[in-house]
Design an enzyme around this catalytic site. Structure first.
Site, PDB file in Angstrom:
ATOM      1  N   VAL A 113       0.837  -1.201   0.000  1.00  0.00           N
ATOM      2  CA  VAL A 113       0.000   0.000   0.000  1.00  0.00           C
ATOM      3  C   VAL A 113       0.872   1.252   0.000  1.00  0.00           C
ATOM      4  O   VAL A 113       0.560   2.247  -0.667  1.00  0.00           O
ATOM      5  CB  VAL A 113      -0.945   0.008   1.223  1.00  0.00           C
ATOM      6  CG1 VAL A 113      -1.699   1.328   1.306  1.00  0.00           C
ATOM      7  CG2 VAL A 113      -1.930  -1.150   1.150  1.00  0.00           C
ATOM      8  N   CYS A 114       1.973   1.202   0.732  1.00  0.00           N
ATOM      9  CA  CYS A 114       2.820   2.391   0.930  1.00  0.00           C
ATOM     10  C   CYS A 114       3.248   3.081  -0.369  1.00  0.00           C
ATOM     11  O   CYS A 114       3.108   4.303  -0.495  1.00  0.00           O
ATOM     12  CB  CYS A 114       4.036   2.037   1.773  1.00  0.00           C
ATOM     13  SG  CYS A 114       3.626   1.446   3.430  1.00  0.00           S
TER      14      CYS A 114
END
EC number: 1.11.1.24
Length: 261
Positions: A113-114
């Protein structure tokens, strides 16, 4: 590793939660530039129950009661960062009187996700710059890990060149001071803070590990904040965007607003 593809996790919860399975330690400190490690999928043991799988991306930060509140001064810090593939120092208080700051925390480099969040903010950086706003990303990784990630192509899960600094919080002191550190995992929740030119926190949001943040909503909130600071006798109703009607926070003004919509 920090979560990306899993069942939705709730925002910061008051209930106890199980640790995030499968997260390795942050990249080791080294004087030589490490190669970008290949991303490994999160694995749960075969004996894990359905409820354990459902809660594997739910974590709880420590020290939330001591977290800086909206309306208070943001905790200052002076930390090493990576920008333009160089090591620099970033001091939060240097922006006081000069710029608004979007300060956001993420769990770990080389995760899932980052990079979607980090690159999304970079792609919209020019729009924030027009609003006299700097963006600062923070994780507990070393500057060497940050540099390796920046030097990795986006198609391979890297970041490519970014338009703002990535700060190294290897001591975890910044994450702790902003109330987003998960003590038993040593990583940060997805906290985001909008800090005004006086160094005051005007907005905060904290997502759990599996939930990415919206650049559009961050932009809208920043624009609303700047509007009410420029127009202190007005307030912004739900979903307000530039050009929308604002409201006078008194009985007469509110009636005029509701009559007009």
């Amino acid at each position: 590793m920090a979560a990306c593809c899993s069942s939705l996790a709730t925002a910061v919860s008051s209930s106890s939660a199980k640790p995030l399975a499968g997260i390795p330690p942050a990249a080791p400190h080294s004087l030589s530039l490490p190669r970008a490690p290949a991303a490994r999928p999160l694995r749960l043991s075969a004996s894990s129950s359905r409820s354990a799988r459902a809660s594997s991306f739910v974590a709880r930060a420590g020290g939330v009661d001591d977290a800086p509140l909206v309306g208070n001064k943001a905790p200052d810090f002076d930390a090493e960062a990576v920008f333009d593939q160089e090591f620099i120092n970033v001091k939060l208080s240097d922006y006081i009187g000069k710029k608004y700051v979007i300060l956001f925390f993420y769990p770990l480099d080389f995760t899932f996700v980052c990079p979607t969040e980090i690159t999304a903010f970079s792609d919209r950086y020019d729009e924030f710059e027009k609003l006299n706003t700097e963006i600062l990303g923070v994780s507990i990784d070393s500057v060497f890990s940050h540099l390796a990630w920046v030097q990795t192509d986006r198609k391979s899960g890297g970041l490519g060149d970014l338009k703002y600094p990535l700060i190294s919080d290897v001591t975890k002191s910044i994450s702790k001071s902003f109330g987003v550190l998960i003590p038993d995992q040593g990583i940060a929740l997805r906290g985001l803070f909008i800090i005004d030119k006086e160094g005051v926190i005007q907005h905060s949001t904290i997502n759990n590990l599996a939930i990415g943040r919206s650049v559009d909503e961050t932009m809208r909130t920043l624009q609303a904040l700047q509007y009410v600071q420029d127009n202190p006798d007005e307030v912004c109703p739900a979903g307000w965007k530039p050009g929308d009607k604002s409201m006078k926070p008194d009985p007469k003004g509110s009636k005029e607003y509701f009559a007009a919509i």
